[in-house]
Design a protein around this motif. Sequence first.
Motif, PDB file in Angstrom:
ATOM      1  N   ALA A   1       1.805   6.093  54.955  1.00 10.82           N
ATOM      2  CA  ALA A   1       1.084   4.979  54.335  1.00 10.82           C
ATOM      3  C   ALA A   1       1.558   4.774  52.908  1.00 10.82           C
ATOM      4  O   ALA A   1       1.736   3.641  52.453  1.00 10.82           O
ATOM      5  N   ASN A   2       1.795   5.869  52.184  1.00  5.08           N
ATOM      6  CA  ASN A   2       2.266   5.747  50.804  1.00  5.08           C
ATOM      7  C   ASN A   2       3.676   5.171  50.734  1.00  5.08           C
ATOM      8  O   ASN A   2       3.991   4.397  49.820  1.00  5.08           O
TER       9      ASN A   2
ATOM     10  N   LEU B   1       3.242   1.416  51.325  1.00 12.26           N
ATOM     11  CA  LEU B   1       2.684   0.768  50.126  1.00 12.26           C
ATOM     12  C   LEU B   1       3.745   0.671  49.030  1.00 12.26           C
ATOM     13  O   LEU B   1       3.867  -0.356  48.368  1.00 12.26           O
ATOM     14  N   ALA B   2       4.498   1.746  48.843  1.00  7.72           N
ATOM     15  CA  ALA B   2       5.524   1.728  47.811  1.00  7.72           C
ATOM     16  C   ALA B   2       6.601   0.700  48.131  1.00  7.72           C
ATOM     17  O   ALA B   2       7.115   0.020  47.237  1.00  7.72           O
ATOM     18  N   ALA B   3       6.924   0.550  49.417  1.00  7.89           N
ATOM     19  CA  ALA B   3       7.949  -0.413  49.819  1.00  7.89           C
ATOM     20  C   ALA B   3       7.464  -1.847  49.689  1.00  7.89           C
ATOM     21  O   ALA B   3       8.270  -2.779  49.698  1.00  7.89           O
ATOM     22  N   GLY B   4       6.152  -2.011  49.585  1.00  8.93           N
ATOM     23  CA  GLY B   4       5.616  -3.353  49.450  1.00  8.93           C
ATOM     24  C   GLY B   4       4.898  -3.857  50.687  1.00  8.93           C
ATOM     25  O   GLY B   4       4.392  -4.983  50.701  1.00  8.93           O
TER      26      GLY B   4
ATOM     27  N   PRO C   1      12.133  19.739  46.608  1.00  7.91           N
ATOM     28  CA  PRO C   1      11.555  18.831  47.609  1.00  7.91           C
ATOM     29  C   PRO C   1      10.213  18.228  47.197  1.00  7.91           C
ATOM     30  O   PRO C   1       9.888  17.106  47.616  1.00  7.91           O
ATOM     31  N   GLY C   2       9.431  18.938  46.389  1.00  9.50           N
ATOM     32  CA  GLY C   2       8.139  18.406  45.976  1.00  9.50           C
ATOM     33  C   GLY C   2       8.297  17.207  45.061  1.00  9.50           C
ATOM     34  O   GLY C   2       7.741  16.125  45.307  1.00  9.50           O
ATOM     35  N   SER C   3       9.089  17.361  44.015  1.00  8.68           N
ATOM     36  CA  SER C   3       9.281  16.243  43.086  1.00  8.68           C
ATOM     37  C   SER C   3      10.123  15.141  43.729  1.00  8.68           C
ATOM     38  O   SER C   3       9.981  13.962  43.377  1.00  8.68           O
TER      39      SER C   3
ATOM     40  N   VAL D   1       7.753  12.743  45.562  1.00  8.07           N
ATOM     41  CA  VAL D   1       7.057  11.897  44.592  1.00  8.07           C
ATOM     42  C   VAL D   1       7.995  10.813  44.065  1.00  8.07           C
ATOM     43  O   VAL D   1       7.643   9.623  44.003  1.00  8.07           O
TER      44      VAL D   1
ATOM     45  N   LEU E   1       8.721   7.797  46.376  1.00  7.40           N
ATOM     46  CA  LEU E   1       7.737   6.708  46.344  1.00  7.40           C
ATOM     47  C   LEU E   1       7.962   5.828  45.116  1.00  7.40           C
ATOM     48  O   LEU E   1       7.929   4.597  45.206  1.00  7.40           O
ATOM     49  N   ASP E   2       8.206   6.457  43.975  1.00  7.15           N
ATOM     50  CA  ASP E   2       8.498   5.666  42.764  1.00  7.15           C
ATOM     51  C   ASP E   2       9.756   4.822  42.956  1.00  7.15           C
ATOM     52  O   ASP E   2       9.798   3.651  42.549  1.00  7.15           O
TER      53      ASP E   2
ATOM     54  N   ALA F   1       9.240   1.791  45.204  1.00  5.64           N
ATOM     55  CA  ALA F   1       8.518   0.719  44.510  1.00  5.64           C
ATOM     56  C   ALA F   1       9.436  -0.016  43.533  1.00  5.64           C
ATOM     57  O   ALA F   1       9.253  -1.208  43.275  1.00  5.64           O
TER      58      ALA F   1
END
Lengths: 282, 282, 282
Positions: free
Chosen positions: B44-45, B48-51, B252-254, B257, B260-261, B264
């Motif tokens: 879902a994120n 949303l990030a893709a628009g 892999p954690g960052s 994140v 997603l940035d 967007a």
Amino acid sequence: MSDLLRPESTTDLVGSAAALWEVVREAPPLTHCITNAVVTGFTANVLLAAGAAPAMVDIVGEAELFAGVASGLLINLGTPTPEQRAAILEAVAGATASGTPWVLDPVAIGTLPIRTALAHDLANQRPTAIRGNASEILALAGVSAGGRGVDATDSTDAAADAAAALATRTGAVVAVSGPVDLLTDGERILRLANGHELLTRVTGGGCALGAVMAALLGAARVTGHDALTAVAAASLGYTIAAEHAATTARGPGSFAVSLLDALAALRPEDLVAEARVESGAR
Amino acid sequence: MSDLLRPESTTDLVGSAAALWEVVREAPPLTHCITNAVVTGFTANVLLAAGAAPAMVDIVGEAELFAGVASGLLINLGTPTPEQRAAILEAVAGATASGTPWVLDPVAIGTLPIRTALAHDLANQRPTAIRGNASEILALAGVSAGGRGVDATDSTDAAADAAAALATRTGAVVAVSGPVDLLTDGERILRLANGHELLTRVTGGGCALGAVMAALLGAARVTGHDALTAVAAASLGYTIAAEHAATTARGPGSFAVSLLDALAALRPEDLVAEARVESGAR
Amino acid sequence: MSDLLRPESTTDLVGSAAALWEVVREAPPLTHCITNAVVTGFTANVLLAAGAAPAMVDIVGEAELFAGVASGLLINLGTPTPEQRAAILEAVAGATASGTPWVLDPVAIGTLPIRTALAHDLANQRPTAIRGNASEILALAGVSAGGRGVDATDSTDAAADAAAALATRTGAVVAVSGPVDLLTDGERILRLANGHELLTRVTGGGCALGAVMAALLGAARVTGHDALTAVAAASLGYTIAAEHAATTARGPGSFAVSLLDALAALRPEDLVAEARVESGAR
């Protein structure tokens, strides 16, 4: 409700909201969530960051008992499997019997038949608060069929009359989320202007706020504040944290991470300094 | 399919892909996902990030109706509970009746009997696209039993013939994810060389791409581009964003994140400048 | 068990733990997880970051077969739906038949009836390891009713006798998570002092450790180390990574992200240099 603390002014309200956040940090309210599969992890992390103790107990045979011992309960209809639907009815019965405050979040009701029928049924069981976007509140109030016609980017004022009528009919505080959040108990109307657009770009941005409301309603049982104050406290703390998070975010991914950091770092005095509240009668 | 826009060259393809991403940003496609419990939030994120506008509607009694109004649909078989399996059949019926394009992601098929039988059944119901790693595509094509023998780190070329045969048999565009992504409609074969190894270290790294394909197929209904172009657009945008994310990730954690940035922040012109595509006939 | 490698000293133990982490990186153990809906994504990401290969197979008809081919299995009772409960029994049967080591995490047992009965039933089916906080271990040992009376912030020493008795009765290594982790096989007791308070502010901070234990138990099948060594290796690697993550975290959100980065960057020699272990007989 006459013996509950009701703020006389917006200054009084914001001070009470700050006091409720202090209670959350000193005595973490056990917050029972039955929520959708998309946002369970984020919701639990938001509650932990806020200082509350989350517990997702959503199976038949455990939900009623747990709702009876929890400080507050969230019912979110985002992905209502048959098992969850039965557990929700159990949990609401447990909450009702024990006086546990509970929040109804009627996600995406309107066109989708199963959650819509369930939401109308639950709205008649005296939830303490109802949270949704304008579309969902209009649908629950019977004004529209919901759907994408009015979504979270529209003004919440379009749902003001429906929200007040829904509050009067159900006895719940109704919170309409949007660029300006509108809260009403049917008599009073609050407009809260804090927040950030990035909240709409993170899944669970609204759903997790419903859980924070359940936590603050739990804290209000300790302090004796009324439900409108608790719901306002949740919204203010959450949206002010969102503003803090947005100052360092580089997009929706880092914003969600920073929101958790900002919630954990939120000080009650931040509400006093930064809350943007407008109050009025209906 | 003769009236759909088919790119004549890789330059033409990449230009069309960029145009499709513009459509996603201007008119967010409502993307219906029935996906596994591990990756719902991340998926879902990503949308949303893709628009796009994600909606996880995976219960019996709502899935068919919703698939009929959605722009695109993802069916991912990662954790197929009995309720989801019934909802999947409903959703595919709704998509078929309304012409909603849909993506099948046959996660981990081969040895596991329930999802394998369901995947074969669904492949015969004319999905618009099928996405998997080489192992899964070989298993769905009937060439191997799947499992760990061929996994995502192997060359996707090992599955090229099977992918083309599967595309011809089912009518779907088949996308084989790997270090180089291989896409085929049975006639044309595209090799897309963008991406980053860290995508394999994030759960849902592949699953979320399936959802982005459903979103871009929804956008292609607006522009009239063919399915191969839409699937290629999804892969290019997602893997170019992954390359951007990797430049700042410390692990892999960052990376998750930053992905997603980066999604967007992705601009359609980034595809034109950075896509690495090789095209050929079968 | 006499032919298994049993460390003679804490130095020996830490060296063996480092060796087990090397095995995880060289031959990723296929780690089968049946876990709660809140933490599935985070758990899978922790396993991927650690170098293991996660697979969430939690439906009836697939769980038994998969537990038979997996390297290790986690059973976590956080949100035990009817389908999961049936799949858990299947998976344990498959693990037992094939000798797959498995970890039981009895989340929140004590008051909640369904998971409590299931946990007692499973404890009698010879789990390889049992992981919980002091409250859960006391409840499973039959010493208390569980609940919030003893939670994760209390000293794990309060549960030392109950843990040893539970280990003796069930044949499992019992791990009590807390500020100091206490591990016992009924004879030996290890106290591991690594870790960070922020682990308690991230949902799944404990649940994901159970999955890492299943992965390291899988690695120990390759090396021939005993279960206490494998469980200690999991705890040490995970909590040392948590200490690394805490050095850059600005709160619980960024800590969770950094934990994944730190797990991926963890070197076996970090355990040798940084482990804080105290060993004793019961």
